[in-house]
Motif scaffolding. Structure first.
Motif, short mmCIF file in Angstrom:
data_model
loop_
_atom_site.label_atom_id
_atom_site.label_comp_id
_atom_site.label_asym_id
_atom_site.label_seq_id
_atom_site.Cartn_x
_atom_site.Cartn_y
_atom_site.Cartn_z
N ASP A 1 0.99 -1.17 -0.02
CA ASP A 1 0.10 -0.07 -0.05
C ASP A 1 0.97 1.35 -0.14
OD1 ASP A 1 -1.78 1.98 0.60
OD2 ASP A 1 -2.79 1.13 2.10
N GLU B 1 0.49 4.29 0.34
CA GLU B 1 0.13 5.31 1.24
C GLU B 1 1.08 5.16 2.49
OE1 GLU B 1 -1.50 8.74 2.44
OE2 GLU B 1 -1.82 7.91 0.52
N ALA C 1 -6.33 -0.84 5.17
CA ALA C 1 -7.22 -1.85 4.87
C ALA C 1 -7.48 -2.95 5.92
CB ALA C 1 -6.32 -2.86 3.78
#
Length: 308
Positions: A136, A138, A255
């Motif tokens: 991810d 981010e 997530a």
């Protein structure tokens, strides 16, 4: 005289003509200077040769007189070498000239020692290390937020008077893009180095990332004994979706399958020990317990957060 027979005006010297004349003049002057220098050198050598020959003749004459008994050996005037007097700077320069190898070698050793000492003193050693392997992007922008959050609940484990939690984003997802592959290889190299050591205990990821790296079995510890009857405990770690972690780091898009795992203590790479591994593991578990219970281990960090 007819107009067509008038003489055409003379052309001036071209650039190349002037260039050649200047070169010829400079060359002639250079030859003249060289001839004068050669004459001076020849005259100097002639005088030195005459003085040397005169000295030899005098020595042969005195030796002949000595053999014939005309004069005694004590009467022969030997030419003594003039005593040289050196200034303090000449003595220093002479010392450095004769000992330059030792001085250079000693200077390099001193510089290396100074660098190692400075590096050791100035480098901030982390009290805890978190590796993020979830794919991810981010996470790459919130590592400081995660470090700041966990730093509030981390003790000064290395005793240096500073609280430091190092967070590294090392995604494990394979990629066919050449640029991404380059960074992926670099991340995997760093990840391998972390796994060879005993500092990086906490691993933040998901099952897919762990499967890519082959750490689904025998690498991450079973947390059921450390957090009994906690429904967030899974086979690989502690699920973050059941905590306020996403809110605390300001990433609501975290997530649901992200968990925090802890590497099982064992013998590490060269220069590491299972004892250090176990100590760091216990400190990491204590840090996570502090977070879950809201037990701030660094009051200063908590005061700064409250002030904000």
């Amino acid at each position: 005289m007819p107009e067509n027979e008038k003489k055409s005006p003379k052309k001036g010297k071209s650039f190349m003509d002037v260039y050649r004349e200047v070169n010829a003049k400079e060359h002639a002057e250079e030859l003249k200077r060289e001839a004068e220098l050669e004459a001076q050198r020849a005259e100097r050598e002639r005088r030195q040769r005459e003085n040397y020959e005169a000295k030899l003749r005098q020595e042969r004459l005195e030796l002949l007189k000595l053999k014939q008994g005309v004069i005694a050996e004590e009467e022969i005037a030997y030419e003594k070498e003039p005593e040289k007097h050196y200034t303090i700077w000449q003595r220093i320069g002479n010392f450095f000239y004769h000992n330059k190898i030792y001085i250079i070698f000693g200077t390099l050793l001193a510089a290396l020692a100074a660098f190692l000492i400075y590096d050791y003193v100035s480098t901030v050693r982390p009290d805890a290390v978190v590796m993020i392997i979830a794919s991810d992007g981010e996470f790459n922008f919130i590592t400081e937020d995660i470090s700041s959050l966990l730093g509030q609940y981390c003790a000064d484990n290395n005793g240096d008077g500073k609280i430091s939690v190092r967070v590294s984003y090392l995604p494990a997802a394979p990629s066919e893009d050449s640029v991404s592959m380059y960074y992926q290889q670099a991340d995997q190299t760093k990840l391998l180095a972390e796994f060879q050591g005993t500092e990086a205990i906490m691993v933040m990821g998901d099952y897919e990332a762990c499967e890519v790296l082959g750490i689904t079995e025998g690498v991450l510890a079973d947390l059921s004994g450390y957090f009994p009857d906690d429904e967030n405990v899974t086979e690989l770690g502690y699920m973050l979706s059941g905590t306020d972690f996403a809110k605390d780091i300001g990433y609501e898009g975290l997530a649901d399958n992200i968990f925090l795992g802890f590497r099982q203590p064992k013998k590490g790479g060269f220069g590491t020990s299972e004892k250090d591994f176990q100590k760091n593991f216990d400190n990491a578990i204590e840090l996570w317990r502090n977070y879950l219970s809201g037990n701030v281990a660094d009051p200063a960090a908590d005061a700064d957060k409250t002030a904000e």
